[in-house]
Design a protein around this motif. Structure first.
Motif, PDB file in Angstrom:
ATOM      1  N   SER A 231      72.476  41.587 -24.951  1.00  0.00           N
ATOM      2  CA  SER A 231      72.877  42.966 -25.241  1.00  0.00           C
ATOM      3  C   SER A 231      72.824  43.806 -23.974  1.00  0.00           C
ATOM      4  O   SER A 231      71.958  43.613 -23.116  1.00  0.00           O
ATOM      5  CB  SER A 231      71.944  43.569 -26.293  1.00  0.00           C
ATOM      6  N   ARG A 232      73.790  44.751 -23.879  1.00  0.00           N
ATOM      7  CA  ARG A 232      73.793  45.653 -22.733  1.00  0.00           C
ATOM      8  C   ARG A 232      72.594  46.590 -22.828  1.00  0.00           C
ATOM      9  O   ARG A 232      72.279  47.130 -23.892  1.00  0.00           O
ATOM     10  CB  ARG A 232      75.093  46.466 -22.719  1.00  0.00           C
ATOM     11  N   GLN A 233      71.913  46.802 -21.705  1.00  0.00           N
ATOM     12  CA  GLN A 233      70.740  47.671 -21.690  1.00  0.00           C
ATOM     13  C   GLN A 233      71.159  49.124 -21.897  1.00  0.00           C
ATOM     14  O   GLN A 233      72.118  49.611 -21.304  1.00  0.00           O
ATOM     15  CB  GLN A 233      69.985  47.534 -20.364  1.00  0.00           C
ATOM     16  N   GLU A 234      70.411  49.794 -22.720  1.00  0.00           N
ATOM     17  CA  GLU A 234      70.643  51.218 -22.955  1.00  0.00           C
ATOM     18  C   GLU A 234      69.304  51.934 -22.887  1.00  0.00           C
ATOM     19  O   GLU A 234      68.355  51.586 -23.580  1.00  0.00           O
ATOM     20  CB  GLU A 234      71.279  51.425 -24.326  1.00  0.00           C
ATOM     21  N   ASN A 235      69.200  52.976 -22.027  1.00  0.00           N
ATOM     22  CA  ASN A 235      67.980  53.756 -21.875  1.00  0.00           C
ATOM     23  C   ASN A 235      68.103  55.069 -22.627  1.00  0.00           C
ATOM     24  O   ASN A 235      69.056  55.824 -22.414  1.00  0.00           O
ATOM     25  CB  ASN A 235      67.699  54.043 -20.402  1.00  0.00           C
ATOM     26  N   LYS A 236      67.182  55.380 -23.511  1.00  0.00           N
ATOM     27  CA  LYS A 236      67.165  56.648 -24.235  1.00  0.00           C
ATOM     28  C   LYS A 236      66.086  57.514 -23.602  1.00  0.00           C
ATOM     29  O   LYS A 236      64.893  57.395 -23.896  1.00  0.00           O
ATOM     30  CB  LYS A 236      66.891  56.408 -25.712  1.00  0.00           C
ATOM     31  N   GLU A 237      66.499  58.370 -22.712  1.00  0.00           N
ATOM     32  CA  GLU A 237      65.558  59.186 -21.952  1.00  0.00           C
ATOM     33  C   GLU A 237      64.846  60.188 -22.849  1.00  0.00           C
ATOM     34  O   GLU A 237      65.458  60.808 -23.732  1.00  0.00           O
ATOM     35  CB  GLU A 237      66.291  59.900 -20.825  1.00  0.00           C
ATOM     36  N   GLY A 238      63.536  60.320 -22.630  1.00  0.00           N
ATOM     37  CA  GLY A 238      62.723  61.270 -23.375  1.00  0.00           C
ATOM     38  C   GLY A 238      62.358  60.827 -24.771  1.00  0.00           C
ATOM     39  O   GLY A 238      61.697  61.559 -25.507  1.00  0.00           O
ATOM     40  N   TYR A 239      62.748  59.615 -25.161  1.00  0.00           N
ATOM     41  CA  TYR A 239      62.524  59.147 -26.526  1.00  0.00           C
ATOM     42  C   TYR A 239      61.042  59.065 -26.851  1.00  0.00           C
ATOM     43  O   TYR A 239      60.598  59.486 -27.910  1.00  0.00           O
ATOM     44  CB  TYR A 239      63.191  57.783 -26.723  1.00  0.00           C
ATOM     45  N   VAL A 240      60.234  58.518 -25.922  1.00  0.00           N
ATOM     46  CA  VAL A 240      58.816  58.337 -26.178  1.00  0.00           C
ATOM     47  C   VAL A 240      58.100  59.666 -26.326  1.00  0.00           C
ATOM     48  O   VAL A 240      57.236  59.865 -27.172  1.00  0.00           O
ATOM     49  CB  VAL A 240      58.173  57.497 -25.059  1.00  0.00           C
ATOM     50  N   THR A 241      58.493  60.652 -25.504  1.00  0.00           N
ATOM     51  CA  THR A 241      57.863  61.985 -25.592  1.00  0.00           C
ATOM     52  C   THR A 241      58.131  62.599 -26.966  1.00  0.00           C
ATOM     53  O   THR A 241      57.230  63.169 -27.587  1.00  0.00           O
ATOM     54  CB  THR A 241      58.444  62.895 -24.492  1.00  0.00           C
ATOM     55  N   LYS A 242      59.369  62.497 -27.428  1.00  0.00           N
ATOM     56  CA  LYS A 242      59.708  63.032 -28.754  1.00  0.00           C
ATOM     57  C   LYS A 242      58.922  62.306 -29.855  1.00  0.00           C
ATOM     58  O   LYS A 242      58.497  62.931 -30.829  1.00  0.00           O
ATOM     59  CB  LYS A 242      61.200  62.902 -29.017  1.00  0.00           C
ATOM     60  N   LEU A 243      58.764  60.982 -29.678  1.00  0.00           N
ATOM     61  CA  LEU A 243      58.051  60.203 -30.688  1.00  0.00           C
ATOM     62  C   LEU A 243      56.597  60.645 -30.816  1.00  0.00           C
ATOM     63  O   LEU A 243      56.077  60.757 -31.922  1.00  0.00           O
ATOM     64  CB  LEU A 243      58.121  58.709 -30.308  1.00  0.00           C
TER      65      LEU A 243
END
Length: 456
Positions: free
Chosen positions: A441-453
């Motif tokens: 699978s192509r890598q996809e980075n979701k920026e700020g995801y961990v902070t929101k979590l």
């Protein structure tokens, strides 16, 4: 030259072994006791061999195959009765017969040859193989006259206090004039506590008839060891291991710690090979010259060519080429073939696979049902996915291919010559020659995801 025959007594069950396996089939250094005896007699060059079978007859015959003829002792009525069963095969022949117990694996061919030569040279009707024991308790004693002639063979229970001090003992191996043997066996009685016919009684009958009876002393008491229980079995194993190790060391093999090295009786090892402590070489393993085996390696029924190292690994029923390195902690399973200059590293398992010259599987991989060409590099964590739960399938990797780390090759699949497989790929389709396969699978980075979590 006098015709020579051999009778091997292998009919007893061996109750003192406390085993479901018949006594003579218990192994010493990887080969059954009776097989040791038969092979030693074959080296002696006898004209015919008859093995007396009883308990476990089919398994004994299966073990020995066509190395021997067989006669069945249906009832266990003593050693004389056992020998008598060979009459229909060799009883009418002229010559010399050696009688050996199937539980005496340590008697060397050279000793049996010397016994027969002594017997024939003096024209005896019977010759007893004897030995000098440090503790003769339990053995029959050989009582000689002033000029050294054998006066009688006396059993422990029948020996006087003076006779019990005699240290020359009857080993239970005999040489007979064949015609005299079978003629005298008919005169043996069973008027004893066990109601059995004993072979040593033949000696007494011949002496009573003024026939010449002799004795030949072997200088190595350990050769005559008869195995009747597990304690003696372990002693036979110790003696045989020491004998095998000495043979290989005298032939140019270095064994760092002989007492901590196991070598089967059928193994072959080339000169300048080094065996390190904890090594176990089993079955018909053949090792070339200038190899290093161990420490703590197990090789079973395998061939290892020159200048190869097997380091802390297991190799089973496989062939390994020259200048190859295996281990540490590798497992080469049956029907595998490694070519020259192959590298199998730590925690690699190879099963029923072929690797060509110069190929490498350096660490943490499973290679099963694979055909790998020359100069292939298989990266860390690669798996040939060969089993779908019902059937096994083949993975083919052609010459000079490169398999990236953590790749799954789902068989049946072919990776062409010079092709590359990108790290982390799961390959389910053939890869053409000189191609790059990427299956992830192509890598996809979701920026700020961990902070929101963490704010939830």
């Amino acid at each position: 030259m006098t015709n020579t025959y051999a009778i091997v007594l292998a009919a007893g069950q061996g109750t003192r072994m406390k085993s479901d396996l018949y006594k003579v089939l218990h192994p010493v250094c990887g080969k059954s006791m009776v097989a040791h005896v038969i092979d030693n007699i074959i080296d002696l060059g006898t004209d015919r061999i008859v093995t007396i079978v009883g308990h476990g007859a089919e398994k004994v015959e299966q073990t020995l195959g066509e190395k021997s003829e067989y006669a069945l002792q249906e009832e266990q009525l003593g050693t004389a009765h056992a020998v008598q069963q060979a009459e229909k095969l060799i009883g009418s022949l002229s010559g010399t017969t050696i009688v050996v117990c199937g539980d005496t694996p340590l008697i060397r061919p050279e000793t049996m040859k010397s016994l027969i030569e002594h017997h024939n040279a003096i024209g005896a009707k019977a010759t007893i193989l004897t030995a000098v024991a440090d503790d003769p308790t339990g053995y029959g004693r050989i009582i000689r006259g002033e000029n050294g002639q054998v006066l009688r063979n006396v059993e422990q229970k029948d020996a006087s206090a003076e006779e019990q001090k005699v240290s020359e003992i009857n080993t239970g191996t005999y040489c007979f004039d064949n015609e005299a043997l079978f003629a005298t066996l008919k005169k043996v009685k069973n008027d004893n506590a066990q109601g059995e016919y004993y072979l040593p009684d033949v000696i007494g009958i011949l002496q009573a008839e003024k026939e010449l009876v002799s004795a030949y002393i072997t200088d190595d008491f350990s050769e005559t060891l008869g195995v009747n229980d597990r304690v003696v079995l372990s002693e036979a194993e110790r003696v045989m291991r020491s004998r095998i190790a000495e043979k290989h060391m005298r032939n140019g093999v270095t064994i760092i710690s002989p007492e901590n090295t196991y070598i089967s009786a059928d193994a072959e090892i080339g000169r300048d090979t080094v065996l390190q402590p904890g090594t176990m070489i089993e079955g018909k393993t053949i090792i070339g010259e200038n190899c290093v085996i161990g420490p703590n390696s197990q090789l079973v029924d395998s061939s290892i060519e020159d200048r190869t190292t097997i380091h802390s690994s297991v190799v089973l029923a496989s062939a390994i080429g020259a200048d190859t390195s295996v281990g540490p902690f590798a497992h080469i399973r049956p029907e595998s073939s490694l070519g020259n200059s192959v590298r199998i590293g730590n925690f690699v398992e190879v099963k029923k696979s072929t690797l060509g010259e110069g190929s490498k599987v350096s660490h943490l991989s499973y290679i099963g049902d694979a055909e790998i060409g020359s100069r292939v590099n298989v990266g860390c964590g690669t798996i040939t996915v060969n089993y779908d739960g019902m059937n096994k399938y083949v993975t083919t990797i052609e010459d000079e291919a490169f398999i990236g780390c953590n790749s799954n090759l789902i068989a049946p699949v072919n990776v062409g010559k010079g092709a590359y497989v990108a790290a982390g790929s799961t390959i389910s389709k053939n890869v053409p020659e000189n191609s790059l396969a990427i299956a992830r699978s192509r890598q996809e980075n979701k920026e700020g995801y961990v902070t929101k979590l963490k704010l939830k």
